[in-house]
Design a protein around this motif. Structure first.
Motif, PDB file in Angstrom:
ATOM      1  N   GLU A  95     -39.823  44.586  -9.759  1.00 52.99           N
ATOM      2  CA  GLU A  95     -41.069  44.925 -10.437  1.00 52.99           C
ATOM      3  C   GLU A  95     -40.982  46.175 -11.308  1.00 52.99           C
ATOM      4  OE1 GLU A  95     -45.057  46.794  -8.639  1.00 52.99           O
ATOM      5  OE2 GLU A  95     -44.530  44.839  -7.816  1.00 52.99           O
ATOM      6  N   LYS A  96     -40.369  47.243 -10.814  1.00 47.74           N
ATOM      7  CA  LYS A  96     -40.356  48.511 -11.546  1.00 47.74           C
ATOM      8  C   LYS A  96     -38.958  48.835 -12.051  1.00 47.74           C
ATOM      9  CE  LYS A  96     -44.261  50.505  -9.264  1.00 47.74           C
ATOM     10  NZ  LYS A  96     -45.016  51.704  -9.273  1.00 47.74           N
ATOM     11  N   SER A 129     -33.487  48.640 -10.976  1.00 43.61           N
ATOM     12  CA  SER A 129     -34.887  48.317 -10.705  1.00 43.61           C
ATOM     13  C   SER A 129     -35.196  48.571  -9.234  1.00 43.61           C
ATOM     14  CB  SER A 129     -35.205  46.867 -11.078  1.00 43.61           C
ATOM     15  OG  SER A 129     -34.422  45.967 -10.337  1.00 43.61           O
ATOM     16  N   GLN A 135     -38.656  48.170  -6.129  1.00 48.31           N
ATOM     17  CA  GLN A 135     -39.975  47.644  -5.805  1.00 48.31           C
ATOM     18  C   GLN A 135     -40.419  48.222  -4.474  1.00 48.31           C
ATOM     19  OE1 GLN A 135     -40.185  43.445  -6.190  1.00 48.31           O
ATOM     20  NE2 GLN A 135     -42.348  43.329  -5.675  1.00 48.31           N
TER      21      GLN A 135
END
Length: 160
Positions: free
Chosen positions: A7-8, A77, A79
């Protein structure tokens, strides 16, 4: 096993920090190549060796700036879920770390001069097994993120 991005992602400003830090390493290599060139010129050794040294430094800069930095950013990344934190990174050797909320002991933020200049913070999540790092988070959201994780840790420990 192909890992999909979470997600991030890290902020794009981390690329500037990486460029500067890899650039410092490249400048040290360049100074070393210049020193070798001067040594070879004084000792009358063939200047082809110097040319090879400069070519290797040039290849280093091209490889780092054209391939490593973009791919490193693309592959990084993380999450944060209610029961765990997942971190993925790596270009050739991909790493996927799952940190259960119940195992988190404390969270640290740190900021060196390069991160500070870009208004970024490094978030270190410590468990009994060691620390895992989220390399860059916006400084404005770092305290909020830290508090959110600590709140999730409290909820996870209450459930046990």
């Amino acid at each position: 096993m192909e890992l999909t991005n979470l997600e991030k992602k890290l902020p794009e400003k981390i690329k500037i920090v990486w460029r500067i830090s890899y650039g410092i390493t490249g400048l040290i290599l360049l100074l070393f190549a210049i020193g070798l060139a001067i040594t070879f010129a004084v000792t009358k050794v063939s200047l082809w060796f110097s040319t090879i040294g400069f070519a290797l430094v040039l290849v280093y800069f091209i490889f780092i700036y054209a391939f490593i930095i973009p791919f490193r950013w693309k592959r990084w990344s993380y999450q944060i879920r209610h029961d765990e934190i997942e971190i993925q990174h790596g270009i050739i050797f991909r790493s996927r770390v799952l940190i259960p909320m119940i195992r988190i002991q404390h969270i640290e933020t740190s900021q060196g001069p390069l991160l500070r200049r870009q208004n970024l913070v490094e978030l270190s999540i410590t468990t009994a097994a060691g620390a895992k790092v989220i390399e860059a988070v916006e400084a404005t959201e770092s305290d909020e993120l830290r508090e959110h994780i600590l709140e999730l840790v409290k909820v996870a420990k209450e459930d046990v």
